[in-house]
Design an enzyme around this catalytic site. Structure first.
Site, PDB file in Angstrom:
ATOM      1  N   ALA A  95     -14.857 -27.081 -29.488  1.00 42.41           N
ATOM      2  CA  ALA A  95     -15.552 -28.212 -30.109  1.00 42.41           C
ATOM      3  C   ALA A  95     -16.902 -27.858 -30.704  1.00 42.41           C
ATOM      4  O   ALA A  95     -17.564 -28.729 -31.283  1.00 42.41           O
ATOM      5  CB  ALA A  95     -15.741 -29.332 -29.071  1.00 42.41           C
ATOM      6  N   ARG A 149     -17.417 -22.283 -25.631  1.00 46.48           N
ATOM      7  CA  ARG A 149     -18.244 -21.269 -24.981  1.00 46.48           C
ATOM      8  C   ARG A 149     -19.722 -21.430 -25.335  1.00 46.48           C
ATOM      9  O   ARG A 149     -20.591 -21.094 -24.544  1.00 46.48           O
ATOM     10  CB  ARG A 149     -17.762 -19.868 -25.391  1.00 46.48           C
ATOM     11  CG  ARG A 149     -16.393 -19.508 -24.816  1.00 46.48           C
ATOM     12  CD  ARG A 149     -15.917 -18.157 -25.315  1.00 46.48           C
ATOM     13  NE  ARG A 149     -15.640 -18.177 -26.749  1.00 46.48           N
ATOM     14  CZ  ARG A 149     -15.294 -17.113 -27.452  1.00 46.48           C
ATOM     15  NH1 ARG A 149     -15.199 -15.922 -26.863  1.00 46.48           N
ATOM     16  NH2 ARG A 149     -15.030 -17.208 -28.737  1.00 46.48           N
ATOM     17  N   ASP A 181     -14.225 -20.946 -21.512  1.00 48.51           N
ATOM     18  CA  ASP A 181     -13.431 -19.962 -22.241  1.00 48.51           C
ATOM     19  C   ASP A 181     -11.983 -20.223 -21.865  1.00 48.51           C
ATOM     20  O   ASP A 181     -11.576 -19.997 -20.716  1.00 48.51           O
ATOM     21  CB  ASP A 181     -13.848 -18.546 -21.848  1.00 48.51           C
ATOM     22  CG  ASP A 181     -13.151 -17.473 -22.675  1.00 48.51           C
ATOM     23  OD1 ASP A 181     -12.084 -17.762 -23.262  1.00 48.51           O
ATOM     24  OD2 ASP A 181     -13.651 -16.333 -22.723  1.00 48.51           O
ATOM     25  N   TYR A 237      -1.220 -12.846 -35.753  1.00 48.91           N
ATOM     26  CA  TYR A 237      -1.769 -14.207 -35.856  1.00 48.91           C
ATOM     27  C   TYR A 237      -0.650 -15.205 -36.157  1.00 48.91           C
ATOM     28  O   TYR A 237      -0.573 -16.269 -35.525  1.00 48.91           O
ATOM     29  CB  TYR A 237      -2.842 -14.276 -36.944  1.00 48.91           C
ATOM     30  CG  TYR A 237      -3.360 -15.678 -37.147  1.00 48.91           C
ATOM     31  CD1 TYR A 237      -4.165 -16.278 -36.189  1.00 48.91           C
ATOM     32  CD2 TYR A 237      -3.012 -16.427 -38.270  1.00 48.91           C
ATOM     33  CE1 TYR A 237      -4.634 -17.583 -36.347  1.00 48.91           C
ATOM     34  CE2 TYR A 237      -3.463 -17.717 -38.444  1.00 48.91           C
ATOM     35  CZ  TYR A 237      -4.277 -18.289 -37.485  1.00 48.91           C
ATOM     36  OH  TYR A 237      -4.713 -19.587 -37.642  1.00 48.91           O
ATOM     37  N   GLU A 280     -15.686 -21.336 -39.903  1.00 48.42           N
ATOM     38  CA  GLU A 280     -16.079 -19.986 -39.494  1.00 48.42           C
ATOM     39  C   GLU A 280     -14.867 -19.067 -39.307  1.00 48.42           C
ATOM     40  O   GLU A 280     -15.031 -17.901 -38.959  1.00 48.42           O
ATOM     41  CB  GLU A 280     -16.868 -20.053 -38.186  1.00 48.42           C
ATOM     42  CG  GLU A 280     -18.193 -20.806 -38.294  1.00 48.42           C
ATOM     43  CD  GLU A 280     -18.894 -20.903 -36.949  1.00 48.42           C
ATOM     44  OE1 GLU A 280     -18.271 -20.527 -35.923  1.00 48.42           O
ATOM     45  OE2 GLU A 280     -20.055 -21.335 -36.921  1.00 48.42           O
TER      46      GLU A 280
END
Length: 342
Positions: free
Chosen positions: A100, A124, A150, A243, A279
């Site tokens: 979040a 984290r 985490d 991924y 990001e």
């Protein structure tokens, strides 16, 4: 009583808006009262508007005449009670969002706070969570409970959920958002450590949080798990084998979880975005922002809010409706690898 007041208010509003009426041939000029505004409409349209308005007022007055006369205070109390009951039945209550602290996770927190939810924010980076919690409080009056977490640590996940204060234990919506991509190397050139990080976060972390939260939902007979997947869970592209594998796993877990929860009243959805400017690419390219920026060059990607809108929509459907899957991409993106750029 209340309906009659509404009719009077409507008439008053009309008189405020239309101060004077000027007839001129087959047109009518409506001049605003107290404001330098005017509108020219055909006479036929004006007459039809007035006839429809009067018909509506007559219906309202007829309904009111058949209603028992109730003191305003009692009527207002009854209406307030009815509104509160509806809000309680339909409201988004307590929402746990993983990852979040930024991007889609933070956008989901804002969306649910705007819808009246209270947030359990997990990530984290607690400094980011504190900033977000302050924003949600100031802009939406939303309560937040922060978890430094985490999701790769199974014991920490269990302890965090089990250790929630009593008033925060009933999680109504779980948004499994925490996830990341690392690199675009071919498998024969890839880093096993980075593979572990993707699998541990995107797959095992999602499972750990789901395992900790869902039993409470089942016990209460309600709840909603919304997993953040990806178009990479529907396709595979060069350099993305691991991924893509993790996001295919999210898709499989979502479908299997929905089967496991059949009959419990708990819903399961996945929202699978394409290119979203967050990001994500900076993390994937290990902090190389210039390379990350090139991913979105010459096109308009999704914003985190676009994805959050879809998540909120899933979670606010009536209880008998389950949205299985939403795939959302920018208009300029046709597939994982096919993108139109200016």
């Amino acid at each position: 009583m209340i309906i009659r007041m509404g009719a009077r208010e409507a008439r008053q509003k009309l008189s405020e808006l239309v101060g004077r009426v000027h007839y001129g041939g087959d047109t009518v000029i409506l001049e605003s009262s107290g404001k330098p505004m005017a509108a020219v409409v055909p006479l036929e349209m004006y007459d039809r508007m007035m006839a429809e308005r009067e018909a509506r007022f007559r219906v309202i007055d007829e309904i009111h005449a058949k209603m028992p006369q109730v003191p305003v205070e009692e009527a207002e109390a009854d209406i307030a009670e009815a509104i509160a009951a509806v809000r309680k039945r339909n409201a988004v209550r307590t929402v746990l969002v993983t990852g979040a602290s930024a991007g889609i996770g933070a956008a989901c927190a804002r969306a649910f706070a705007g819808a009246g939810g209270r947030l359990v924010l997990a990530a984290r980076r607690t400094d980011r969570l504190e900033e977000l919690a302050a924003e949600l409080r100031d802009e939406h009056g939303a309560e937040s409970h922060l978890l430094e977490l985490d999701v790769r640590d199974a014991d920490a996940v269990s302890a965090a959920v089990d250790g929630l204060p009593a008033e925060w234990t009933e999680i109504d919506v779980l948004v499994n958002n925490a996830g990341l991509g690392r690199g675009l190397e071919r498998v024969q050139e890839g880093s096993p450590a980075e593979w572990d990080e993707m699998v541990d976060t995107n797959v095992k972390g999602l499972l750990y949080v789901t395992r900790a939260v869902v039993p409470g939902m089942v016990a209460r007979g309600r709840g909603h798990v919304v997993n953040i997947g990806s178009v990479a869970g529907h396709e595979v592209y060069p350099g993305g084998a691991v991924y893509c594998a993790t996001k295919h796993a999210v898709d499989a877990i979502t479908k299997g979880l929905r089967m496991d929860l059949l009959g419990t009243g708990v819903r399961v959805s996945t929202v699978d975005p394409g290119m979203v400017e967050t990001e994500f690419s900076v993390v994937r390219f290990r902090g190389d922002r210039e390379r990350a920026d090139r991913v979105y060059a010459g096109m308009t990607p999704l914003a985190p809010n676009d994805v959050a809108d879809a998540v909120l929509w899933c979670a606010t459907r009536p209880p008998h409706v389950n949205i299985d899957e939403i795939v959302v991409k920018p208009t300029a993106q046709a597939s994982a690898t096919l993108v139109h750029r200016d």
